[in-house]
Design a protein around this motif. Structure first.
Motif, mmCIF file in Angstrom:
data_model
loop_
_atom_site.group_PDB
_atom_site.id
_atom_site.type_symbol
_atom_site.label_atom_id
_atom_site.label_comp_id
_atom_site.label_asym_id
_atom_site.label_seq_id
_atom_site.Cartn_x
_atom_site.Cartn_y
_atom_site.Cartn_z
ATOM 1 N N VAL A 170 0.859 -1.189 0.000
ATOM 2 C CA VAL A 170 0.000 0.000 0.000
ATOM 3 C C VAL A 170 0.893 1.237 0.000
ATOM 4 O O VAL A 170 1.804 1.348 0.827
ATOM 5 C CB VAL A 170 -0.938 0.032 1.223
ATOM 6 N N LEU A 171 0.612 2.155 -0.918
ATOM 7 C CA LEU A 171 1.317 3.432 -1.010
ATOM 8 C C LEU A 171 0.369 4.529 -0.547
ATOM 9 O O LEU A 171 -0.743 4.657 -1.064
ATOM 10 C CB LEU A 171 1.758 3.688 -2.451
ATOM 11 N N LEU A 172 0.808 5.330 0.425
ATOM 12 C CA LEU A 172 -0.015 6.374 1.018
ATOM 13 C C LEU A 172 0.571 7.737 0.667
ATOM 14 O O LEU A 172 1.729 8.023 1.001
ATOM 15 C CB LEU A 172 -0.069 6.197 2.537
ATOM 16 N N LEU A 173 -0.221 8.578 -0.004
ATOM 17 C CA LEU A 173 0.237 9.891 -0.456
ATOM 18 C C LEU A 173 -0.668 10.974 0.116
ATOM 19 O O LEU A 173 -1.888 10.804 0.177
ATOM 20 C CB LEU A 173 0.221 9.963 -1.983
ATOM 21 N N ASP A 174 -0.084 12.114 0.487
ATOM 22 C CA ASP A 174 -0.837 13.157 1.174
ATOM 23 C C ASP A 174 -0.891 14.441 0.352
ATOM 24 O O ASP A 174 0.102 14.843 -0.269
ATOM 25 C CB ASP A 174 -0.174 13.444 2.522
ATOM 26 N N ASP A 175 -2.066 15.088 0.351
ATOM 27 C CA ASP A 175 -2.258 16.405 -0.277
ATOM 28 C C ASP A 175 -1.758 16.440 -1.711
ATOM 29 O O ASP A 175 -1.008 17.340 -2.102
ATOM 30 C CB ASP A 175 -1.551 17.496 0.539
ATOM 31 N N VAL A 176 -2.194 15.497 -2.519
ATOM 32 C CA VAL A 176 -1.646 15.392 -3.868
ATOM 33 C C VAL A 176 -2.092 16.531 -4.783
ATOM 34 O O VAL A 176 -1.474 16.752 -5.831
ATOM 35 C CB VAL A 176 -2.007 14.034 -4.513
ATOM 36 N N ASP A 177 -3.148 17.251 -4.417
ATOM 37 C CA ASP A 177 -3.602 18.341 -5.285
ATOM 38 C C ASP A 177 -3.086 19.701 -4.843
ATOM 39 O O ASP A 177 -3.387 20.728 -5.465
ATOM 40 C CB ASP A 177 -5.129 18.370 -5.374
ATOM 41 N N ALA A 178 -2.277 19.754 -3.786
ATOM 42 C CA ALA A 178 -1.814 21.037 -3.261
ATOM 43 C C ALA A 178 -0.950 21.767 -4.290
ATOM 44 O O ALA A 178 0.010 21.210 -4.825
ATOM 45 C CB ALA A 178 -1.021 20.830 -1.979
ATOM 46 N N GLY A 179 -1.320 23.020 -4.586
ATOM 47 C CA GLY A 179 -0.523 23.860 -5.459
ATOM 48 C C GLY A 179 -0.635 23.564 -6.929
ATOM 49 O O GLY A 179 0.155 24.093 -7.728
ATOM 50 N N LEU A 180 -1.614 22.753 -7.333
ATOM 51 C CA LEU A 180 -1.724 22.351 -8.737
ATOM 52 C C LEU A 180 -3.015 22.856 -9.358
ATOM 53 O O LEU A 180 -4.088 22.739 -8.762
ATOM 54 C CB LEU A 180 -1.691 20.824 -8.862
ATOM 55 N N PRO A 181 -2.952 23.362 -10.598
ATOM 56 C CA PRO A 181 -4.182 23.693 -11.317
ATOM 57 C C PRO A 181 -4.903 22.412 -11.725
ATOM 58 O O PRO A 181 -4.328 21.310 -11.689
ATOM 59 C CB PRO A 181 -3.682 24.465 -12.542
ATOM 60 N N PHE A 182 -6.146 22.558 -12.133
ATOM 61 C CA PHE A 182 -7.008 21.405 -12.408
ATOM 62 C C PHE A 182 -6.382 20.443 -13.420
ATOM 63 O O PHE A 182 -6.399 19.227 -13.232
ATOM 64 C CB PHE A 182 -8.369 21.889 -12.920
ATOM 65 N N ASP A 183 -5.817 20.989 -14.513
ATOM 66 C CA ASP A 183 -5.302 20.101 -15.553
ATOM 67 C C ASP A 183 -4.115 19.275 -15.072
ATOM 68 O O ASP A 183 -3.990 18.089 -15.408
ATOM 69 C CB ASP A 183 -4.928 20.891 -16.812
ATOM 70 N N ALA A 210 -12.620 15.829 -7.645
ATOM 71 C CA ALA A 210 -13.175 15.946 -8.999
ATOM 72 C C ALA A 210 -12.156 15.663 -10.096
ATOM 73 O O ALA A 210 -12.480 14.982 -11.084
ATOM 74 C CB ALA A 210 -13.810 17.328 -9.188
ATOM 75 N N PRO A 211 -10.909 16.159 -10.004
ATOM 76 C CA PRO A 211 -9.954 15.880 -11.083
ATOM 77 C C PRO A 211 -9.618 14.400 -11.247
ATOM 78 O O PRO A 211 -9.106 13.995 -12.291
ATOM 79 C CB PRO A 211 -8.712 16.682 -10.673
ATOM 80 N N ALA A 212 -9.900 13.589 -10.230
ATOM 81 C CA ALA A 212 -9.639 12.156 -10.348
ATOM 82 C C ALA A 212 -10.632 11.485 -11.286
ATOM 83 O O ALA A 212 -10.370 10.385 -11.788
ATOM 84 C CB ALA A 212 -9.699 11.500 -8.972
ATOM 85 N N GLY A 213 -11.774 12.149 -11.530
ATOM 86 C CA GLY A 213 -12.766 11.597 -12.441
ATOM 87 C C GLY A 213 -13.187 10.201 -12.043
ATOM 88 O O GLY A 213 -13.508 9.932 -10.880
ATOM 89 N N ASP A 214 -13.148 9.287 -13.013
ATOM 90 C CA ASP A 214 -13.514 7.892 -12.758
ATOM 91 C C ASP A 214 -12.304 7.021 -12.459
ATOM 92 O O ASP A 214 -12.411 5.793 -12.420
ATOM 93 C CB ASP A 214 -14.251 7.317 -13.975
ATOM 94 N N LEU A 215 -11.144 7.645 -12.242
ATOM 95 C CA LEU A 215 -9.920 6.879 -12.041
ATOM 96 C C LEU A 215 -9.812 6.299 -10.638
ATOM 97 O O LEU A 215 -9.129 5.300 -10.433
ATOM 98 C CB LEU A 215 -8.698 7.773 -12.299
ATOM 99 N N ALA A 216 -10.448 6.949 -9.667
ATOM 100 C CA ALA A 216 -10.256 6.568 -8.267
ATOM 101 C C ALA A 216 -11.575 6.312 -7.563
ATOM 102 O O ALA A 216 -12.607 6.895 -7.916
ATOM 103 C CB ALA A 216 -9.492 7.676 -7.533
ATOM 104 N N ARG A 217 -11.528 5.453 -6.570
ATOM 105 C CA ARG A 217 -12.639 5.304 -5.644
ATOM 106 C C ARG A 217 -12.586 6.469 -4.666
ATOM 107 O O ARG A 217 -11.510 6.797 -4.157
ATOM 108 C CB ARG A 217 -12.526 3.971 -4.888
ATOM 109 N N ILE A 218 -13.722 7.080 -4.390
ATOM 110 C CA ILE A 218 -13.749 8.290 -3.571
ATOM 111 C C ILE A 218 -14.214 7.953 -2.161
ATOM 112 O O ILE A 218 -15.238 7.304 -1.970
ATOM 113 C CB ILE A 218 -14.678 9.359 -4.179
ATOM 114 N N ALA A 219 -13.448 8.394 -1.182
ATOM 115 C CA ALA A 219 -13.854 8.308 0.221
ATOM 116 C C ALA A 219 -13.794 9.721 0.781
ATOM 117 O O ALA A 219 -12.782 10.412 0.637
ATOM 118 C CB ALA A 219 -12.914 7.391 0.997
#
Length: 231
Positions: A170-183, A210-219
């Motif tokens: 299991v790989l655990l990553l934190d705040d992956v959207d910080a500082g990034l535009p939507f694209d 939202a940017p994860a689209g259908d790629l990820a399961r959302i919790a």
């Protein structure tokens, strides 16, 4: 559709039951609900103060919950936290295992190889092994680049590359959207899905799934409990 995990896939399923953590100022997170199959990508979404980082640390066996349980593969938290720590790995988490800005990408990878394989791991076929580690995470960066000069998404992928050297389940990553535009968030989620498909379960926290689209399961985690509101 991403490629299927190979025969050496080690991804582990993760599931929680009533998992909660209470601190001096109230609930950090409460009744967190996840059901993530092996080799899947999950987005753990919630606003600031919702306990995302603490939940990731709990799932990695590094923080003890107040209530409830979680299973990581066939191991149970909190009873088997030590075993879970060997099965999971953290990307770069602020205040826990930050990247060293003055070190280069290659130096970071060399240190990780030495940690997991002994000092010879740092030097044996070094150039090829550094490139292999970066390729698995999808980081197209010059190994001579200093970590402090990486863009936020590149820093996330370097953290992932370092964690993957230990071949966790299991790989655990934190705040992956910080500082990034939507694209760029969309591109990062695509890269994380490819990492999961290579044979590891990926759980990544974010503000907005939202940017994860259908790629990820959302919790989703709710906002801070009222008891935690600053006085």
């Amino acid at each position: 559709m991403p490629p299927a995990a190979g025969p050496d896939a080690r991804g582990l399923a993760v599931e929680t039951a009533g998992l909660s953590l209470r601190g001096p100022r109230g609930w950090v997170y409460r009744d967190a609900r996840l059901a993530v199959p092996a080799n899947a990508l999950a987005a753990l979404a919630g606003p600031a103060g919702s306990g995302r980082t603490s939940l990731l640390l709990t799932l990695g066996g590094r923080m003890r919950p107040t209530e409830g349980t979680a299973t990581v593969g066939d191991r149970t938290l909190p009873a088997q936290a030590r075993a879970v720590r060997r099965l999971t790995a953290l990307g770069a988490v602020a205040g826990v295992n930050d990247l060293e800005p003055a070190l280069t990408v290659g130096e970071h990878v060399g240190e990780a190889l030495a940690l997991h394989e002994g000092v010879l791991g740092r030097w044996r076929n070094r150039r090829a092994r550094v490139r292999d580690a970066l390729d698995r995470a999808g980081l197209d960066a010059d190994p001579r680049t200093r970590a402090g000069d990486l863009a936020p998404d590149e820093a996330q992928l370097l953290g992932a590359a370092l964690a993957l050297i230990g071949r966790p389940g299991v790989l655990l990553l934190d705040d992956v959207d910080a500082g990034l535009p939507f694209d760029l968030q969309e591109r990062l989620w695509e890269r994380l899905r490819a990492i999961a498909a290579s044979g590891v379960t990926v759980i990544a926290s974010c503000h907005d799934p939202a940017p994860a689209g259908d790629l990820a399961r959302i919790a989703r985690l709710p906002g801070p409990h009222p008891e935690r509101t600053p006085r």
